[in-house]
Design an enzyme around this catalytic site. Structure first.
Site, PDB file in Angstrom:
ATOM      1  N   CYS A   1       1.341  -2.699  16.169  1.00 46.40           N
ATOM      2  CA  CYS A   1       1.804  -2.860  14.548  1.00 46.40           C
ATOM      3  C   CYS A   1       0.167  -3.956  13.966  1.00 46.40           C
ATOM      4  CB  CYS A   1       2.549  -2.448  14.037  1.00 46.40           C
ATOM      5  SG  CYS A   1       2.987  -3.039  12.230  1.00 46.40           S
TER       6      CYS A   1
ATOM      7  N   CYS B   1      -0.870   1.504   8.672  1.00 44.96           N
ATOM      8  CA  CYS B   1       0.602   0.831   8.212  1.00 44.96           C
ATOM      9  C   CYS B   1      -0.193  -0.866   7.954  1.00 44.96           C
ATOM     10  CB  CYS B   1       1.794   0.924   9.185  1.00 44.96           C
ATOM     11  SG  CYS B   1       2.925  -0.214   8.777  1.00 44.96           S
TER      12      CYS B   1
ATOM     13  N   CYS C   1       5.925  -7.230   7.881  1.00 47.72           N
ATOM     14  CA  CYS C   1       7.702  -6.435   8.446  1.00 47.72           C
ATOM     15  C   CYS C   1       8.209  -7.611   9.313  1.00 47.72           C
ATOM     16  CB  CYS C   1       7.241  -5.734   9.055  1.00 47.72           C
ATOM     17  SG  CYS C   1       8.944  -4.596  10.088  1.00 47.72           S
TER      18      CYS C   1
ATOM     19  N   CYS D   1       3.252   8.811   1.444  1.00 48.90           N
ATOM     20  CA  CYS D   1       3.902   7.361   2.503  1.00 48.90           C
ATOM     21  C   CYS D   1       4.208   6.179   1.789  1.00 48.90           C
ATOM     22  CB  CYS D   1       2.662   7.389   3.400  1.00 48.90           C
ATOM     23  SG  CYS D   1       3.109   5.940   4.498  1.00 48.90           S
TER      24      CYS D   1
ATOM     25  N   CYS E   1       6.283  -5.291  16.004  1.00 49.67           N
ATOM     26  CA  CYS E   1       5.834  -4.801  17.615  1.00 49.67           C
ATOM     27  C   CYS E   1       4.832  -5.268  17.673  1.00 49.67           C
ATOM     28  CB  CYS E   1       5.786  -2.838  16.473  1.00 49.67           C
ATOM     29  SG  CYS E   1       7.230  -2.393  15.825  1.00 49.67           S
TER      30      CYS E   1
ATOM     31  N   GLU F   1       0.795  -1.092   0.233  1.00 46.86           N
ATOM     32  CA  GLU F   1      -0.386   0.366  -0.146  1.00 46.86           C
ATOM     33  C   GLU F   1       1.085   0.798  -0.019  1.00 46.86           C
ATOM     34  OE1 GLU F   1      -1.970  -1.455   3.758  1.00 46.86           O
ATOM     35  OE2 GLU F   1      -1.419   0.603   4.425  1.00 46.86           O
TER      36      GLU F   1
END
Ligand code: SAH
Ligand code: SF4
Length: 373
Positions: free
Chosen positions: A118, A338, A111, A104, A115, A91
């Protein structure tokens, strides 16, 4: 599969031309055609030698990414889902603010940092993006805006705050940055680019020496080791002491003031103890704090603090002499945080058999902004 032209930095292009027995001076014209005139067919590069035109036609790929979905928020934020050659999607979000239009971009599919707040983390790391796929997000969206909105829509800033940890994909992000900044090409100034990192210490040490001097945003989220470890498992390995030893090595003049991103999660990192720890850790003259009220998603284990609590935290930081802002919520009607868009589509099984999203979701979220000076 041919290599992409958008993977070549200006210096690499010059080197390639020399290796192929072509004039390295052609690099200037080629960057001008590709990044300024938007002519991606080498046959049309009229002031470039025939041999070079033939070479690039035969050996290089100039295709952009495919926009498979886009959504427009009431506040003007546009979210895009773009597809790469191997079918993977990421995205990218275009955020208007005053005279700026910030893109962005994502640095990875998923990832690996994990975290706990997230949504991207729940996908794990699928792969790194190539430099051409990062540059490709910019070129694809700029072209889309020109064709679908107006020729006046110009992307002015870039933040590396989409999916992924940019410093985990160090070499490709460095390359993409060099391509964004190339004077003969897009010529984006260093102040227009912001890299956000969760704090990969060895990569920060490397960045201090050899990354182009873009703005740096550090996802701090807590000045207390135990709390930060709970939020970001990376803190187990690279704790606050190691992190700040590395940050001190970043030449501030070049990178200017560092922005510290501070996610506010209700009852986790928003107490007086947290305020005091922050005051101890950061120097108000050298730091800017950007508060990000936690953005909830289905299944998330944290809560967004009340407005009063957020304002209280802001007030405490300002009282202590910090430059402190709150990241405004934007794009709330199109799900702009995100990793969420893709995850949500997968979870709700809203993809059709061509891998296209079937409907537009509507879940609140916040978007990164306020970060570029
Ligand atoms: N991986 C990099 C950049 C991408 S994330 C990093 O972590 O810095 C960009 C920012 O969005 C980070 O500060 C991250 O902490 C924040 N973020 C992630 N999930 C969030 C959520 N659910 N609510 C609010 N901010 C979030
Ligand atoms: Fe990765 Fe950043 Fe999400 Fe952490 S916040 S999991 S580093 S994308």
């Amino acid at each position: 599969m041919k290599p992409s032209f958008f993977d070549l930095t200006y210096d690499e292009l010059k080197l390639l031309l020399t290796e192929k027995g072509l004039s390295p001076f052609g690099a200037t014209q080629m960057f001008d055609w590709v990044y300024r005139k938007w002519v991606h067919n080498p046959q049309e590069w009229s002031n470039v030698s025939k041999a070079a035109r033939e070479f690039f036609t035969e050996n290089y790929d100039f295709s952009l990414l495919k926009v498979v979905w886009n959504g427009l928020s009431k506040d003007g934020t546009r979210k895009f889902l773009v597809k790469m050659n191997d079918g993977q999607t990421v995205e990218t979000v275009a955020i208007p603010a005053r005279e700026r239009l910030t893109l962005c971009v994502s640095s990875q599919v998923g990832c690996a940092v994990g975290c706990t707040f997230c949504h991207t983390a729940t996908q794990g790391l699928k792969r790194h993006l190539k430099a051409s796929e990062v540059v490709g997000q910019y070129l694809t969206i700029q072209k889309w805006l020109h064709e679908n909105v107006s020729m006046d829509e110009k992307l002015t800033n870039i933040v590396y705050m989409g999916q992924g940890e940019p410093l985990h994909n160090y070499e490709n992000m460095k390359k993409a940055t060099l391509i964004f900044m190339a004077e003969r090409g897009l010529a984006l100034g260093q102040r227009r680019i912001t890299l956000s990192t969760s704090g990969l210490v060895p990569a920060i040490e490397k960045l201090a020496i050899d990354f182009p001097p873009v703005n740096i945003a550090l996802s701090l989220h807590s000045a207390r080791n135990d709390v930060r470890t709970e939020l970001m498992p990376i803190n187990k390995v690279y704790d606050l002491e190691r992190l700040f030893n590395a940050i001190k090595k970043i030449p501030l003049k070049a990178h200017r003031r560092i922005t510290y991103e501070y996610l506010l999660a209700d009852g986790i990192n928003d107490t007086m103890e947290d305020v005091v720890a922050l005051e101890k850790l950061l120097n108000p003259k050298e730091s800017k704090i950007n508060l990000i009220p936690f953005n909830e998603f289905p299944g998330s284990k944290y809560k967004r603090p009340s407005e009063e609590k957020i304002m209280w935290f802001l007030d405490q930081m300002i009282k202590r002499g910090f430059t402190c802002t709150i990241r405004t919520t934007k794009g709330s009607d199109i799900l702009a945080a995100c990793g969420q868009l893709k995850s949500e589509f997968e979870k709700l099984n809203l993809w059709d058999k061509d891998n296209k999203p079937k409907v537009i979701p509507s879940i609140a979220s916040s978007v990164r902004q306020n970060l570029t000076p």
